[in-house]
Design an enzyme around this catalytic site. Structure first.
Site, short mmCIF file in Angstrom:
data_model
loop_
_atom_site.label_atom_id
_atom_site.label_comp_id
_atom_site.label_asym_id
_atom_site.label_seq_id
_atom_site.Cartn_x
_atom_site.Cartn_y
_atom_site.Cartn_z
CE LYS A 52 -3.86 -2.09 2.27
NZ LYS A 52 -4.52 -2.48 3.70
CD GLN A 96 -3.42 -4.96 6.86
OE1 GLN A 96 -3.97 -3.95 6.35
NE2 GLN A 96 -3.95 -6.09 6.57
CG ASP A 119 -9.92 -0.75 5.57
OD1 ASP A 119 -9.37 -1.17 4.18
OD2 ASP A 119 -9.11 -1.12 6.22
#
Length: 291
Positions: A52, A96, A119
């Site tokens: 990312k 995460q 997200d």
């Protein structure tokens, strides 16, 4: 049989975003800034977050990686989340998963500002998605929808079977594929570990999306000729002959199933790259909303 090449598509999307960001720079506008919070040293998470950060650098985004130790407490992580919520320089961020066992992941995700939740996991954004309102759609389902759209896979009136009911993939996929539009307008069956006679559903399916995490679970005998197969699963399987000591396998018995499928995603190189591309797309949307 057509291979749905997520690697190529994701590069196309990154190039499109790069052009937009270049234009923002030319106009003196602030470019998107994505932050990622990583707790601990999970190998898969380290790899994913690293990709990312590299993607941000490539397309001209600013990026920040906050790497916290495995021993981080829930309150310490929540403090970090609150700081990111209040930081006007950060347009969007992710926490995460998975998180260490001492941290309640749901509590942390609930604390994320929905306007920075790129997200798409916050209930506010999930609810907007269900109502077909503009919002941050979870990146993996969004990537699959974009893939179906760009490859012109017709979903209208089709029978879709989704295997797996997670809030990250399965449930949002069932909602997105049943919404109005194309891709969309499908009749969706959401299956899971308690579904009886699963093969009866998969054999009648025009499209199968599997997000189970069981290597080579879907066999050729379980699908009909011409089915569209979307494989979200990715598992490391020990292979002493492989250079790294393992190989990556999807949920689909690829070599056998591809002989019957009309479209199929490979693993790796299918859905995975699209996930990162759509996370970047969500971050661009967050920046535009804050302009």
């Amino acid at each position: 049989m057509v291979i749905l090449d997520g690697k190529k598509l994701s590069n196309d999307i990154k190039n499109e975003i790069t052009e937009v960001v270049s234009g923002m720079k030319d106009r003196g506008e602030k470019v998107p800034h994505l932050a990622a919070v990583l707790v601990g040293n999970d190998g898969a998470s380290l790899t994913y977050v690293g990709s990312k950060v590299r993607a941000c650098e490539r397309i001209g985004f600013e990026s920040t990686l906050i790497h916290l130790p495995e021993t981080t407490t829930e309150e310490e992580l929540l403090k970090q989340v609150r700081e990111l919520n209040a930081n006007d320089d950060i347009d969007g961020y992710i926490v995460q998963l998975p998180l260490p066992k001492q941290i309640d992941a749901q509590k942390v995700l609930m604390a994320v500002d929905p306007d920075k939740d790129v997200d798409g996991f916050h209930p506010t954004n999930f609810g907007k998605m269900s109502l077909e309102m503009e919002t941050f759609v979870p990146a993996t389902p969004a990537g699959i929808m974009e893939m179906l759209k760009r490859y012109k896979v017709d979903t209208q009136g089709k029978h879709v079977v989704v295997i797996g009911r997670s809030n990250i993939v399965g449930r949002p996929m069932s909602i997105l594929l049943s919404k109005k539009g194309n891709p969309g307008n499908a009749t969706v069956t959401l299956t899971h570990s308690r579904t009886q006679n699963l093969e009866e559903f998969t054999r009648s399916a025009d499209i199968i999306v599997t997000a189970l995490g069981v290597p080579e679970f879907l066999k050729a005998s379980m699908i009909k000729d011409g089915a569209v197969i979307i494989d979200v699963g990715i598992t490391r399987v020990v292979d002493e002959e492989a250079t790294r000591g393992y190989v990556l396998k999807g949920d689909v018995d690829y070599d056998a199933v591809k002989e019957k499928a009309s479209f199929i995603t490979p693993v790796p190189g299918g859905v995975g790259p699209m996930t990162i591309a759509m996370l970047l797309s969500n971050t661009l949307l967050a920046r535009k909303r804050r302009s």
